[in-house]
Each structure stands twice: as C-alpha cells, then as structure tokens.
Design an enzyme around this catalytic site. Structure first.
Site, short mmCIF file in Angstrom:
data_model
loop_
_atom_site.label_atom_id
_atom_site.label_comp_id
_atom_site.label_asym_id
_atom_site.label_seq_id
_atom_site.Cartn_x
_atom_site.Cartn_y
_atom_site.Cartn_z
N GLN A 8 22.98 -6.19 24.15
CA GLN A 8 24.07 -6.48 25.07
C GLN A 8 25.39 -6.07 24.45
OE1 GLN A 8 22.71 -8.30 27.86
NE2 GLN A 8 20.90 -7.69 26.69
N THR A 9 25.97 -5.01 24.91
CA THR A 9 27.24 -4.56 24.29
C THR A 9 27.44 -3.09 24.59
OG1 THR A 9 26.91 -6.00 22.38
CG2 THR A 9 28.30 -4.12 22.03
#
Lengths: 208, 254
Positions: A8-9
């Site tokens: 996530q990123t």
C-alpha cells in the site's frame, strides 16, 4: 499471513549524477481507514542512505531498524561511510530469508563516495536489482505507462535526460496518488547528495 | 485455586502430532507458530521459459530478459542466464530471488574451486548432479527453490544439456524447454532434430530464434528481448540483448 499481498503506497527513486531523488506519498491505511495521513515513508538508514518503504508498515519499520543498526555497526568498523550497495544487500538478506512472513517492498537509495548516487530495488520475494530509477507500492501500477512515456524522449541526450528524470517524481507520484486509494496525502521528497539530504513536502496546492 | 484450560502438550516434532489433539498430516501442526518459516510458498518475480538445444560441437541455451510480477512486466532487462565457468552455463525460470540465491551459491563454489588450484573445474554433469540433490533436498523439506533450471555445457568433447526442476526431477535430452516452451517450442525443436540428427551452430541459433519468436507471440508473460549463451570447446559466451522482430502480417488478413 492473512494480510493482502499488495503493498500500500507509492514510492519512487531516481538516480542522477550527483546523488538521488526519492519520493513517497504519505498515507497509511488500516483497511480503508486512513490511520496516518502524514506518514514519512522515506526512512534514513544512514547519513546518506535512505529506504523508501512500501507494504506492511510494521514489517518495513522493523527491517529498516535492523538494517540501520547493522549499518551503523558496519560503518564504525569500516571507518568510512557505508556503500549504498551494502545497505541494499542487508535489506535483501532479511527480505529474502523471511520472504514468506514479510510483506515488504523496499527501494534503497543514497549516495556514497565510491559510486555516487545509486538506486536499488528489493521487491517482495527478496531479489536485489540496481536500476537507474525505480517505483514501488500499490500506486506504482498506475504509473508504469506514464513513466515509460516520460523516460523515452530523453534517452538519447544525457543532459536533457537528467532534467527530465529529476522532474518526473512529483507528477508521477501525484498521478499515482490520484488513482490509488491506498496512496494519498502529501508528497514527501528528498534529495541525497554528497552535501547532505534536502527534504521537501509538496502539499495541497503545490501538488502537480 | 485457579482452574485454567488444559494446555495442549507440546508436539512430538515440528508440525507433528500432539497427544489428545487432532492431527492433520501436512497441515500446519501445533508448532506452526513456534518455528520460523522460511519457505518459498509462492514465487514473486518470475521468469518464463528457458530453451536449450545441442548442436554439433556445443550447446546453446536462451532465455528472455524479463521478470514478471504476476502479470506485470516489471523488470525488462534482467539476465536469467548464468555463466558458471568455461565449460558450463545455466538458465533458470521461476522465482528470480531464488535464482539470485542460487547464483550466489554457485559463484562462491566456483571461487572456492579456483582456490584449490588443482586445475580442475566443475563439469556440466557435476553441476547438474549437484543441483539435482540441492533441489530435491529442498523440496523434501517443503521449502523448494522455485526454479526450473536448464544446464548446458561442453566438456571433454561432449555436449551436455540437462534439466532440473523444483521437485528435483532431473533428466538430460538433446532439446529442452521449460514453462510454456515445453508446450510450444519443444515439439518444434524435436521435429527439427528428428529430420537432421545433428545441427550446426547456425542452424541451432535459427531454431532457437524461431522458437523464441513463437513464445513471444503466444506466451503472455514473455518479452521480445532475450539472451543466448553458447558453450563450445572455445568456452562459454553469453550474447545479448537480442531483439525479436515480430511479424504481424496476418493481422491484415483477418
């Protein structure tokens, strides 16, 4: 482990002649709740070596702490600043050995006196690769096309290529953050050179 | 006085039965959370087919230069071929991190052997045999190196071409292919070898190029840049990157 395997990123690192430019978004999520909207995913592991963290926040923080410790020790023994390659290899050794438990996609970038600016990518699975520029995290999927297009025109002229390259991280990150639910907030940038580390935050109206 | 729940007695061995507990062989045992897992249960960045063909005077192996992250063509200029020494080369498909690990081990083995200074160097058969043992033992610990490896070489005037996969299955053959290549390229290569019992180097190269092109058309995880490694009595040479020209004429006919 029951967590979702996709990191996530959005994180990014670009190498240039005198150093590296790294960037990341600032969102940490627990499911769909934004736990921290001003996260700093650019973590120093030594004076001129940073890592961009994507994946599980806990895993990457733990690994980065361990590597920072190892590097500090190593540089005292070496009596000189550690090589970026060493830092990357330390990350890789941990990420490969514990590949089934960890959810960590890491980009190691920095400057050392031997080889100047370098970017190494240690994605999930624990392989190690040096690249002139690298992206990672769930948001990176959305900008592969953009990056392919952005980096092609500058290829034949090295001077122009560098300016093009260095101007790419903010718009690239902004595009990814716009499309990826797990990326967002502000853009944190850092430029690492022999002179030191310069950090910047692009927020709100400054976002490209 | 406290009455707590009866605690499960410790297992007899890791993942093994504990008295009074239901035992599911093969499933995570009572000690599952206690001991460290270090198994490659799912490959991450993978390479697709590797092809190998024997010719008169040597062996040629080929692999494209891509690492796929699922369906994403993530790394497009990585080398999946390894020159072991002047007589042996290998190519790996499957997990790239495991291939890098294997590369480290093999490179160190070659250095250690140099240090012995007895003039001997590993033969392709020796590497193949050793790798088979490694892969089989890893699989027996349910911790495989998630690769399918093609080993080629030219030693003592003989060509060698061998296959080892993550289960420890190993064999030698005049033509080899892993992954999609086994379905698409292997029949082609075998057909050519049936008609002409031995190929020249140029014919082998052409055959490889044809097969790589077909794989590029039909394998969704392939790429049109590839490397080729050729072993002859002169030594082992890795050539690349070579680019495949795709022919899309049929698009106009449809």
């Amino acid at each position: 482990p029951q967590r979702s395997p996709s990191p996530q990123t959005t994180i990014m690192a670009v190498e240039f002649d005198g150093g590296v430019v790294i960037g990341a978004d600032s969102r940490t999520t627990t499911g769909s709740y934004v736990a921290n909207r001003v996260t700093d995913k650019l973590t120093p592991v030594h004076d001129r070596i940073f890592c961009c963290r994507s994946g599980s926040a806990a895993d990457t923080q733990a690994v980065a702490d361990a590597v920072a410790y190892q590097l500090a020790f190593h540089s005292v023994e070496l009596e000189e600043p550690p090589r970026v390659r060493t830092a990357a290899r330390l990350f890789q050794q941990t990420c490969y050995r514990y590949r089934e438990e960890l959810s960590a996609g890491i980009i190691v970038a920095g400057w050392d006196p031997r080889r100047g600016g370098q970017v190494y990518v240690v994605p999930m699975g624990g392989l190690l690769l040096r690249q002139p520029f690298a992206v990672g995290g769930s948001g990176s999927s959305y900008i592969y096309g953009f990056l392919d297009a952005a980096f092609r025109p500058g290829m034949s002229r090295p001077q122009c290529q560098e300016t093009v390259r260095l101007s790419v991280p903010p718009p690239a990150l902004a595009l990814a953050m716009a499309r990826d639910g797990s990326s967002g907030g502000v853009i944190r940038l850092a430029a690492i050179t022999q002179a030191g580390v310069e950090r910047r935050v692009l927020a709100g109206p400054d976002l490209p | 006085m406290e009455v707590g729940r009866a605690r499960a007695p410790p297992p007899f061995w890791a993942g093994g039965p504990a008295p009074g507990q239901t035992y599911v062989p093969g499933g995570p045992g009572p000690a599952a959370g206690v001991l460290p897992f270090t198994r490659t249960l799912s490959p991450m960045v993978t390479g697709t087919s590797v092809l190998g063909v024997k010719f008169d005077g040597g062996v040629i192996i080929a692999a494209d230069m891509m690492g796929s992250y699922g369906s994403l063509a993530r790394f497009r200029s990585i080398s999946r071929l390894l020159k072991v020494n002047d007589t042996t080369m290998l190519g790996a498909s499957g997990d790239y991190a495991d291939f890098q690990y294997l590369k480290q081990i093999i490179d160190q083995m070659v250095i250690d052997e140099e240090l012995l200074g007895d003039g001997h160097s590993y033969s392709p058969k020796a590497i193949h045999s050793w790798l088979t043992r490694v892969m089989y033992n890893r699989r027996s610990k349910i911790n495989p190196l998630w690769n399918t490896v093609v080993i080629g070489g030219y030693y003592n005037g003989e060509s060698f071409l061998g296959y080892v996969d993550m289960l420890g299955v190993a064999y030698e053959a005049p033509t080899l292919a892993t992954g999609y290549g086994a379905y698409l390229a292997q029949p082609l290569m075998r057909e050519v070898l049936e008609k002409k019992s031995s190929l020249t180097k140029e014919e082998a190269r052409d055959l490889i190029e044809r097969c790589m092109k077909i794989l590029y058309y039909r394998d969704a995880r392939s790429f049109n840049r590839y490397e080729v490694a050729i072993a002859t009595e002169k030594g082992v040479e890795v050539e690349g990157p070579l680019t495949l020209e795709a022919n899309w004429d049929i698009a106009h006919l449809v």
